[in-house]
Enzyme design. Structure first.
Site, PDB file in Angstrom:
ATOM      1  N   HIS A  63      35.529 -10.395  52.676  1.00 20.22           N
ATOM      2  CA  HIS A  63      36.933 -10.287  53.073  1.00 20.22           C
ATOM      3  C   HIS A  63      37.629  -9.386  52.050  1.00 20.22           C
ATOM      4  CE1 HIS A  63      41.110 -11.695  53.619  1.00 20.22           C
ATOM      5  NE2 HIS A  63      40.734 -12.211  54.765  1.00 20.22           N
ATOM      6  N   ASP A  82      33.407 -17.103  47.294  1.00 22.96           N
ATOM      7  CA  ASP A  82      34.605 -17.223  48.115  1.00 22.96           C
ATOM      8  C   ASP A  82      34.306 -18.289  49.171  1.00 22.96           C
ATOM      9  OD1 ASP A  82      36.473 -17.016  50.128  1.00 22.96           O
ATOM     10  OD2 ASP A  82      36.406 -14.827  50.268  1.00 22.96           O
ATOM     11  N   GLN A  98      35.936 -19.928  53.999  1.00 17.84           N
ATOM     12  CA  GLN A  98      35.461 -20.304  55.334  1.00 17.84           C
ATOM     13  C   GLN A  98      34.384 -21.395  55.283  1.00 17.84           C
ATOM     14  OE1 GLN A  98      36.869 -19.442  58.023  1.00 17.84           O
ATOM     15  NE2 GLN A  98      38.092 -17.709  57.340  1.00 17.84           N
ATOM     16  N   LYS A 142      43.161 -23.502  55.443  1.00 16.57           N
ATOM     17  CA  LYS A 142      41.976 -23.365  56.305  1.00 16.57           C
ATOM     18  C   LYS A 142      41.177 -24.664  56.342  1.00 16.57           C
ATOM     19  CE  LYS A 142      41.470 -18.434  55.255  1.00 16.57           C
ATOM     20  NZ  LYS A 142      41.799 -17.703  56.487  1.00 16.57           N
ATOM     21  N   CYS A 199      40.381  -8.391  58.274  1.00 16.50           N
ATOM     22  CA  CYS A 199      40.397  -8.095  56.825  1.00 16.50           C
ATOM     23  C   CYS A 199      38.994  -7.837  56.299  1.00 16.50           C
ATOM     24  CB  CYS A 199      41.067  -9.213  56.024  1.00 16.50           C
ATOM     25  SG  CYS A 199      42.769  -9.501  56.488  1.00 16.50           S
TER      26      CYS A 199
HETATM   27  N1  PMP Z   1      38.125 -15.004  52.085  1.00 16.33           N
HETATM   28  C1  PMP Z   1      37.756 -15.253  53.345  1.00 16.33           C
HETATM   29  C2  PMP Z   1      36.290 -15.291  53.693  1.00 16.33           C
HETATM   30  C3  PMP Z   1      38.729 -15.511  54.308  1.00 16.33           C
HETATM   31  O1  PMP Z   1      38.374 -15.755  55.570  1.00 16.33           O
HETATM   32  C4  PMP Z   1      40.101 -15.483  53.938  1.00 16.33           C
HETATM   33  C5  PMP Z   1      41.203 -15.733  54.942  1.00 16.33           C
HETATM   34  N2  PMP Z   1      41.065 -15.040  56.145  1.00 16.33           N
HETATM   35  C6  PMP Z   1      40.422 -15.218  52.616  1.00 16.33           C
HETATM   36  C7  PMP Z   1      39.411 -14.987  51.716  1.00 16.33           C
HETATM   37  C8  PMP Z   1      41.836 -15.187  52.143  1.00 16.33           C
HETATM   38  O2  PMP Z   1      42.422 -16.453  52.239  1.00 16.33           O
HETATM   39  P1  PMP Z   1      43.985 -16.649  52.042  1.00 16.33           P
HETATM   40  O3  PMP Z   1      44.652 -15.652  52.948  1.00 16.33           O
HETATM   41  O4  PMP Z   1      44.208 -18.065  52.451  1.00 16.33           O
HETATM   42  O5  PMP Z   1      44.289 -16.392  50.604  1.00 16.33           O
END
Ligand code: PMP
Length: 406
Positions: free
Chosen positions: A123, A200, A203, A226, A364
């Site tokens: 991401h 990270d 998910q 999430k 993203c």
């Molecule tokens: N890493 C991953 C794998 C994600 O899916 C996301 C959210 N789409 C993020 C980081 C960022 O999370 P946040 O927007 O809650 O900071």
């Protein structure tokens, strides 16, 4: 899961909504999950009965709020099996957690000519902070490639290490491909070279039992929203040995021990990394979200979602001209696809009019789109309250909109 429908209607009021005259079919859980009533009640109770600033107030409300805030730290510690509660730092979310580590770790450990390993499926939140850090320190990124199915090339990964490698940053679960990466095995390889690993977990935490010690992650980052909790709160887990060595990320109240006009000494962990007033109510809400997940059971959640993912892949394969993006074995509850030559945005918009909420676009992860040479995907992602009926509704809707595409 025995009876997901009960959870659906009783615990998640928003799922009772209609959109455009249709029952809401919410399949955008990788973007954010809906909140159970217990989390909503917790936020409401906090502002109704407890609101006060923590750690510094010499009055009843402040003391109780502090106690409950710190109790959630212990709850998070147990939830991810951290060794110490002071290894749990509350942040605004995964993005802030990773930026904290990228900024602070790189100042302490990354010098000109050094290297950081990331994967091609990160991401932007686990890519851009490392690009910024490398630019600042004069270091460079090395990237682990992945196959057409969405599986990381572990031989290529092992070959990237050298004496200049300082850190590995890898996603536990890809938010676009659904791939569950073998982070424990990857950490073993990194540690054999003396290199720490940031995972990270954005998910992962809501979908499987995560044990940071079993993975042997040096840093593990995730977001409350999430995992059935509120937006605006997240966690950075870091091993004590690194957190003690790393400089503060932000200066301000709470992170100090002693301040003079000339010089400041810093507070102990975890407060060194929690400058300013935190999101107290949201942290309590995160605690309620963990209670909710534990009450269902992480193993049951994982089994339910594995069943749904299998079912979704089977049923979606019936749709003419549908192509999956990401078919790794054992993938998590994220299904990305394209229909013929239709733009994903058009598919998403037509599904929306039928009450089906999916995400479209690059999610993203623009480098993932570049890897496949596509502009984006349609992504359906599942949670504890998702049912087979929701997936049937998606498939029926795709059949229905097919004549309008292309
Ligand atoms: N890493 C991953 C794998 C994600 O899916 C996301 C959210 N789409 C993020 C980081 C960022 O999370 P946040 O927007 O809650 O900071």
């Amino acid at each position: 899961m025995d009876n997901p429908t009960t959870l659906n209607t009783d615990n998640f009021p928003i799922l009772g909504r209609e959109v455009y005259g249709h029952r809401l079919v919410y399949l955008d859980n990788a973007a954010t999950t809906q909140k159970p009533q217990a989390v909503i009640d917790c936020l409401c109770d906090y502002y109704t009965t407890l609101n006060s600033n923590i750690h510094r107030g010499a009055h009843y409300l402040a003391a109780e709020a502090t106690e409950r805030y710190e109790a959630v730290r212990g709850k998070v510690q147990r939830f991810v099996n951290a060794r110490h509660s002071h290894e749990i730092v509350f942040t605004r979310g995964t993005t802030e957690s990773i930026n904290l580590v990228a900024s602070s770790f790189s100042q302490r450990y990354i010098k000109a000519g050094d290297e950081v390993i990331v994967t091609g499926m990160e991401h932007h939140s686990n890519l851009v902070p490392w690009q910024l850090a490398c630019e600042r320190q004069g270091a460079r990124l090395r990237v682990v490639p992945f196959s057409d199915e969405g599986v990381l090339d572990l031989d290529a990964y092992a070959g990237l290490f050298n004496e200049r490698t300082r850190l590995v940053a890898v996603t536990h679960v890809s938010n676009t491909l659904g791939t569950v990466n073998p982070v424990a095995a990857m950490a073993r390889v990194a540690h054999s070279h003396g290199v720490p690993v940031l995972v990270d977990g954005a998910q992962a935490v809501a979908h499987m039992r995560v044990d940071v010690q079993a993975i042997d992650a040096d840093f593990y980052c995730f977001s409350g929203h999430k995992m059935y909790g509120p937006m605006g709160v997240g966690v950075m887990y870091g091993k004590e040995q690194y957190l003690n060595e790393m400089p503060p990320y932000q200066g301000g109240g709470e992170m100090i021990r002693d301040v003079t006009l000339e010089r400041t000494t810093y507070n102990d962990l975890p407060f060194k990394f929690e400058a300013g007033t935190p999101a107290v109510g949201d942290v309590l809400g995160l605690g309620a979200a963990i209670d909710f997940m534990e009450s269902v059971g992480m193993e049951r959640i994982a089994a339910h979602e594995a069943d749904l993912t299998r079912y979704a892949m089977e049923r979606l394969a019936e749709v003419e001209d549908l192509r999956f993006i990401g078919t790794a074995p054992g993938k998590a509850a994220v299904v990305s696809f394209l229909v013929g030559n239709a733009h994903p945005y058009d598919v998403g918009t037509l599904l929306d009019k039928l009450g089906i909420a999916v995400r479209t676009g690059h999610h993203c992860t623009q480098p993932v789109m570049d890897r496949y040479g596509i502009p984006g995907t349609v992504r359906a992602s599942f949670a504890v309250y998702t049912t087979r009926e929701d997936i049937d509704a998606l498939v029926t809707a795709l059949h229905r909109i097919a004549p309008m595409l292309n």
